[in-house]
Design a protein around this motif. Structure first.
Motif, PDB file in Angstrom:
ATOM      1  N   LYS A   1       0.834  -1.202   0.000  1.00 16.14           N
ATOM      2  CA  LYS A   1       0.000   0.000   0.000  1.00 16.14           C
ATOM      3  C   LYS A   1       0.873   1.257   0.000  1.00 16.14           C
ATOM      4  CE  LYS A   1      -4.054   2.115   1.919  1.00 16.14           C
ATOM      5  NZ  LYS A   1      -5.287   1.739   1.283  1.00 16.14           N
ATOM      6  N   LYS A   2       1.901   1.237   0.831  1.00 16.94           N
ATOM      7  CA  LYS A   2       2.817   2.393   0.904  1.00 16.94           C
ATOM      8  C   LYS A   2       3.477   2.624  -0.458  1.00 16.94           C
ATOM      9  CE  LYS A   2       2.942   3.223   5.484  1.00 16.94           C
ATOM     10  NZ  LYS A   2       2.768   4.467   6.180  1.00 16.94           N
ATOM     11  N   ILE A   3       3.945   1.548  -1.061  1.00 18.59           N
ATOM     12  CA  ILE A   3       4.632   1.688  -2.347  1.00 18.59           C
ATOM     13  C   ILE A   3       3.652   2.180  -3.419  1.00 18.59           C
ATOM     14  CG2 ILE A   3       5.827   0.443  -4.202  1.00 18.59           C
ATOM     15  CD1 ILE A   3       7.073  -1.313  -2.055  1.00 18.59           C
ATOM     16  N   ALA A   4       2.443   1.613  -3.393  1.00 20.11           N
ATOM     17  CA  ALA A   4       1.428   2.047  -4.366  1.00 20.11           C
ATOM     18  C   ALA A   4       1.211   3.553  -4.262  1.00 20.11           C
ATOM     19  CB  ALA A   4       0.118   1.309  -4.129  1.00 20.11           C
ATOM     20  N   ASN A   5       1.145   4.046  -3.023  1.00 20.69           N
ATOM     21  CA  ASN A   5       0.952   5.490  -2.825  1.00 20.69           C
ATOM     22  C   ASN A   5       2.139   6.282  -3.361  1.00 20.69           C
ATOM     23  OD1 ASN A   5      -1.490   4.952  -1.630  1.00 20.69           O
ATOM     24  ND2 ASN A   5      -0.736   5.159   0.455  1.00 20.69           N
ATOM     25  N   ILE A   6       3.338   5.780  -3.101  1.00 22.14           N
ATOM     26  CA  ILE A   6       4.541   6.466  -3.588  1.00 22.14           C
ATOM     27  C   ILE A   6       4.532   6.500  -5.115  1.00 22.14           C
ATOM     28  CG2 ILE A   6       7.071   6.351  -3.700  1.00 22.14           C
ATOM     29  CD1 ILE A   6       6.935   5.120  -0.837  1.00 22.14           C
ATOM     30  N   LEU A   7       3.982   5.457  -5.712  1.00 23.93           N
ATOM     31  CA  LEU A   7       3.913   5.394  -7.178  1.00 23.93           C
ATOM     32  C   LEU A   7       2.746   6.217  -7.736  1.00 23.93           C
ATOM     33  CD1 LEU A   7       4.661   1.593  -7.748  1.00 23.93           C
ATOM     34  CD2 LEU A   7       6.138   3.499  -8.368  1.00 23.93           C
ATOM     35  N   GLY A   8       2.031   6.899  -6.864  1.00 26.92           N
ATOM     36  CA  GLY A   8       0.906   7.726  -7.321  1.00 26.92           C
ATOM     37  C   GLY A   8      -0.363   6.926  -7.533  1.00 26.92           C
ATOM     38  N   GLY A   9      -0.370   5.709  -7.039  1.00 30.40           N
ATOM     39  CA  GLY A   9      -1.543   4.862  -7.220  1.00 30.40           C
ATOM     40  C   GLY A   9      -2.176   4.503  -5.893  1.00 30.40           C
ATOM     41  N   GLU A  10      -3.053   3.511  -5.934  1.00 35.10           N
ATOM     42  CA  GLU A  10      -3.653   3.080  -4.680  1.00 35.10           C
ATOM     43  C   GLU A  10      -4.062   1.612  -4.747  1.00 35.10           C
ATOM     44  OE1 GLU A  10      -8.038   4.924  -5.034  1.00 35.10           O
ATOM     45  OE2 GLU A  10      -6.350   6.319  -5.205  1.00 35.10           O
ATOM     46  N   ILE A  11      -4.315   1.076  -3.568  1.00 34.40           N
ATOM     47  CA  ILE A  11      -4.761  -0.314  -3.494  1.00 34.40           C
ATOM     48  C   ILE A  11      -6.129  -0.329  -2.828  1.00 34.40           C
ATOM     49  CG2 ILE A  11      -4.367  -2.519  -2.319  1.00 34.40           C
ATOM     50  CD1 ILE A  11      -1.392  -2.081  -2.694  1.00 34.40           C
ATOM     51  N   SER A  12      -7.053  -1.067  -3.444  1.00 28.77           N
ATOM     52  CA  SER A  12      -8.356  -1.199  -2.798  1.00 28.77           C
ATOM     53  C   SER A  12      -8.679  -2.675  -2.657  1.00 28.77           C
ATOM     54  CB  SER A  12      -9.427  -0.484  -3.622  1.00 28.77           C
ATOM     55  OG  SER A  12      -9.483  -1.057  -4.904  1.00 28.77           O
ATOM     56  N   VAL A  13      -9.584  -2.950  -1.738  1.00 29.79           N
ATOM     57  CA  VAL A  13      -9.947  -4.346  -1.512  1.00 29.79           C
ATOM     58  C   VAL A  13     -11.453  -4.479  -1.383  1.00 29.79           C
ATOM     59  CG1 VAL A  13      -9.492  -4.073   0.971  1.00 29.79           C
ATOM     60  CG2 VAL A  13      -9.580  -6.363  -0.009  1.00 29.79           C
ATOM     61  N   GLU A  14     -11.964  -5.533  -2.025  1.00 28.93           N
ATOM     62  CA  GLU A  14     -13.372  -5.876  -1.861  1.00 28.93           C
ATOM     63  C   GLU A  14     -13.376  -7.305  -1.355  1.00 28.93           C
ATOM     64  OE1 GLU A  14     -15.464  -5.379  -5.709  1.00 28.93           O
ATOM     65  OE2 GLU A  14     -13.757  -4.085  -6.153  1.00 28.93           O
ATOM     66  N   SER A  15     -14.211  -7.576  -0.412  1.00 36.97           N
ATOM     67  CA  SER A  15     -14.223  -8.941   0.092  1.00 36.97           C
ATOM     68  C   SER A  15     -15.566  -9.293   0.710  1.00 36.97           C
ATOM     69  CB  SER A  15     -13.114  -9.123   1.129  1.00 36.97           C
ATOM     70  OG  SER A  15     -13.028 -10.477   1.479  1.00 36.97           O
ATOM     71  N   GLU A  16     -15.941 -10.553   0.528  1.00 37.40           N
ATOM     72  CA  GLU A  16     -17.153 -11.019   1.169  1.00 37.40           C
ATOM     73  C   GLU A  16     -16.765 -12.258   1.966  1.00 37.40           C
ATOM     74  OE1 GLU A  16     -21.627 -12.343  -0.041  1.00 37.40           O
ATOM     75  OE2 GLU A  16     -20.467 -11.202  -1.513  1.00 37.40           O
ATOM     76  N   PHE A  17     -17.070 -12.227   3.242  1.00 36.16           N
ATOM     77  CA  PHE A  17     -16.648 -13.315   4.113  1.00 36.16           C
ATOM     78  C   PHE A  17     -17.236 -14.653   3.636  1.00 36.16           C
ATOM     79  CE2 PHE A  17     -16.938 -15.623   8.295  1.00 36.16           C
ATOM     80  CZ  PHE A  17     -15.577 -15.863   8.359  1.00 36.16           C
ATOM     81  N   GLY A  18     -16.363 -15.609   3.448  1.00 32.56           N
ATOM     82  CA  GLY A  18     -16.792 -16.927   2.995  1.00 32.56           C
ATOM     83  C   GLY A  18     -16.818 -17.070   1.489  1.00 32.56           C
ATOM     84  N   LYS A  19     -16.675 -15.970   0.768  1.00 29.46           N
ATOM     85  CA  LYS A  19     -16.776 -16.060  -0.692  1.00 29.46           C
ATOM     86  C   LYS A  19     -15.472 -15.764  -1.427  1.00 29.46           C
ATOM     87  CE  LYS A  19     -21.556 -16.050  -1.380  1.00 29.46           C
ATOM     88  NZ  LYS A  19     -22.712 -15.307  -1.822  1.00 29.46           N
ATOM     89  N   GLY A  20     -14.716 -14.845  -0.907  1.00 31.13           N
ATOM     90  CA  GLY A  20     -13.467 -14.516  -1.569  1.00 31.13           C
ATOM     91  C   GLY A  20     -13.106 -13.052  -1.458  1.00 31.13           C
ATOM     92  N   SER A  21     -11.971 -12.697  -2.037  1.00 33.62           N
ATOM     93  CA  SER A  21     -11.484 -11.322  -1.959  1.00 33.62           C
ATOM     94  C   SER A  21     -10.994 -10.879  -3.319  1.00 33.62           C
ATOM     95  CB  SER A  21     -10.312 -11.223  -0.978  1.00 33.62           C
ATOM     96  OG  SER A  21     -10.616 -11.848   0.229  1.00 33.62           O
ATOM     97  N   LYS A  22     -10.924  -9.561  -3.469  1.00 32.81           N
ATOM     98  CA  LYS A  22     -10.387  -9.007  -4.702  1.00 32.81           C
ATOM     99  C   LYS A  22      -9.552  -7.782  -4.355  1.00 32.81           C
ATOM    100  CE  LYS A  22     -11.934  -7.025  -9.099  1.00 32.81           C
ATOM    101  NZ  LYS A  22     -13.126  -6.487  -9.765  1.00 32.81           N
ATOM    102  N   PHE A  23      -8.296  -7.836  -4.733  1.00 35.77           N
ATOM    103  CA  PHE A  23      -7.385  -6.723  -4.483  1.00 35.77           C
ATOM    104  C   PHE A  23      -7.100  -6.032  -5.815  1.00 35.77           C
ATOM    105  CE2 PHE A  23      -6.157  -7.204  -0.079  1.00 35.77           C
ATOM    106  CZ  PHE A  23      -6.577  -8.499   0.188  1.00 35.77           C
ATOM    107  N   THR A  24      -7.210  -4.704  -5.797  1.00 34.62           N
ATOM    108  CA  THR A  24      -6.976  -3.964  -7.033  1.00 34.62           C
ATOM    109  C   THR A  24      -5.905  -2.906  -6.835  1.00 34.62           C
ATOM    110  OG1 THR A  24      -9.272  -4.321  -7.673  1.00 34.62           O
ATOM    111  CG2 THR A  24      -8.081  -2.567  -8.833  1.00 34.62           C
TER     112      THR A  24
END
Lengths: 392, 120
Positions: free
Chosen positions: A361-384
């Motif tokens: 996350k820190k590096i993403a910010n330094i690169l001018g970007g960002e990291i987001s996460v969507e997740s549903e318990f028991g179903k899975g996660s998605k990191f962008t």
């Protein structure tokens, strides 16, 4: 004084310690003024002290009355034929005494005395206000002084902190270097042995060497993460920006995890847009994506891991999704904290440092970007990871 | 047989890299100081030089600059063996004239493949 007809008058203020100070006077002899203003006057030392003590006016109308009132220790001015002192009461508190006296034989008019008595509370209020104002001034001066002192202390502490921070970074950098040197041998020779370059191995030897290798790699990962964190926190992280083919990099990352995914029977679904060229730090992006995919494979026991890359206007998004355990809402925010694996309750802890997402996350910010996460318990996660197309 | 000059002072590292390279069919010459490395680079022909950055007598990058200045060392691939810990080591290696860099600790599975990329 002119109105009252007295030729002598004085205002004495009552101090906190029950002494009095001469504040203003008229008509007193030079000697007496000198004597009185150079020190604190004890209550009871002079006539006016009495009215301060009892809180009532004291009026002595002739020489006899005066003499009968005067005690031995009192020093009174000679030849006084009339003395009147009025306590200066403000909100029930005695601020001091106003006294008048005369050597003349003719008596002052009663209405003049009444007048003085009537105005004395106003004088008292004025004195109290002046005192409060003085206190306020002193208080703000004290405050100013304290603020200045604190600012100085803070500045000094800040310099010390910066120095400590520099030492900490230096310590971590050299410590990490020293820790890595022996790891070079440990990882190197276990690798040599496991590749059978030094001869055959039996099953037991191979199993043990693999444990050594795994532990050494874990240790190396921890050291690398700590170096990264110290670089990020000291602002020392240096980006090397270049134009490169992001599509190619994402494919490379997919390849690097494919074997692991296959071992766990996970399907890999790729949806990668062709020919995306980006200006950024290739190595750092790879580090973030490696973190995403290795997490996805690590936590997912069945189903799939999906990787997608797409471009929209001047930003690109790379998503890694999985059908793993997912995360409970309260765990989502803890995800990006250092050593998150001890904090997160929604999934069983797995191997790893627990520093990867924090660093990503820190590096993403330094690169001018960002990291987001969507997740549903028991179903899975998605990191962008979202990044600007043209540099940080 | 391709010839590699390995400039490295740490015995364990020498053993490891030399072992890996010989097993993969390279002819390895070892120099334990920068000076020794420079002398070899000037007097013999190599297909690749592996240069440690922290050497006892001289900064490895200084040695790279010296080699690069000579006509003989002008075109030979030099790969720096850098430490990830130090900020800017990689950038410094490239600007000193290195063709590439490999991070320590080396990965014994990929090490040979990585250096092969630099050999013509």
């Amino acid at each position: 004084m002119e109105i009252t007809g007295f030729e002598r008058g004085a205002v004495c203020l009552l101090n906190e310690d029950k002494t009095m100070s001469l504040s203003a006077q008229i008509g007193l002899s030079e000697e007496r003024v000198k004597n009185m203003s150079s020190r604190k006057i004890e209550v009871g030392e002079c006539l006016c002290g009495n009215s301060a003590e009892i809180g009532k006016p004291l009026i002595l109308r002739n020489r006899d009355e005066i003499l009968s009132f005067v005690k031995k220790e009192m020093k009174i001015e000679e030849e006084i034929n009339f003395h009147a002192s009025f306590p200066l009461l403000s909100r029930g508190k005695c601020q001091g005494v106003l006294c008048v006296s005369t050597t003349k034989e003719n008596k002052p008019e009663e209405r003049i005395l009444n007048l003085i008595e009537k105005v004395s509370p106003f004088i008292a209020t004025a004195i109290e206000n002046a005192k409060l104002y003085k206190e306020k001034l002193e208080f703000s001066k004290t405050l100013e002084r304290i603020v200045a002192e604190r600012t100085k202390e803070l500045r000094e502490a800040n310099i010390k902190l910066k120095e400590l921070d520099r030492l900490k970074s230096m310590f971590i950098a050299s410590m990490s270097h020293e820790l890595r040197t022996p790891l070079n041998s440990i990882i190197g020779f276990t690798g040599v042995l496991l590749q059978r370059l030094a001869g055959e191995l039996n099953e037991e030897q191979e199993r043990q060497l693999k444990i050594v290798q795994k532990s050494a790699k874990h240790l190396l990962e921890l050291i690398n993460d700590i170096i990264d964190i110290s670089k990020i926190e000291s602002g020392e992280i240096r980006l090397s920006l270049e134009d490169f083919d992001l599509t190619e990099l994402v494919r490379e990352v997919c390849e690097s995890i494919r074997l692991e995914a296959e071992k766990k029977n996970l399907k890999m679904i790729e949806n990668i847009q062709e020919g995306i060229i980006i200006k950024s730090d290739k190595r750092r992006i790879k580090q973030i994506l490696n973190n995403f995919v290795s997490n996805a494979v690590k936590f997912t026991d069945k189903g799939m891991v999906g990787i997608s890359l797409s471009k929209e206007d001047d930003r690109v998004s790379i998503s890694v999704s999985d059908t793993g355990p997912g995360l409970m809402k309260e765990d989502l925010e803890k995800l990006f904290e250092p050593f998150n694996k001890i904090l997160i309750k929604s999934r069983p802890p797995k191997e790893g440092t627990g520093l990867g997402l924090y660093i990503s996350k820190k590096i993403a910010n330094i690169l001018g970007g960002e990291i987001s996460v969507e997740s549903e318990f028991g179903k899975g996660s998605k990191f962008t990871l979202t990044l600007p197309l043209k540099g940080a | 047989m391709k010839k590699i000059l390995l400039v490295e002072d740490n015995e364990a590292n020498i053993y490891l890299m030399e072992f890996l390279l010989r097993k993969n069919g390279f002819d390895v010459t070892v120099a334990k100081t920068a000076k020794e490395g420079i002398n070899y680079a000037f007097s013999e022909s190599f297909d690749l030089i592996l240069m440690d950055i922290q050497l006892p007598d001289m900064d490895g990058l200084e040695a790279v600059r010296k080699i690069r200045k000579s006509e003989k060392g002008n075109r030979i691939p030099i790969v720096a063996v850098t430490s990830y810990a130090m900020t800017g080591d990689r950038e410094k290696a490239i600007s000193a004239g290195c063709s590439g860099y490999i991070e320590k600790p080396i990965n014994p599975e990929t090490f040979v493949k990585e250096i092969q990329k630099f050999i013509f």
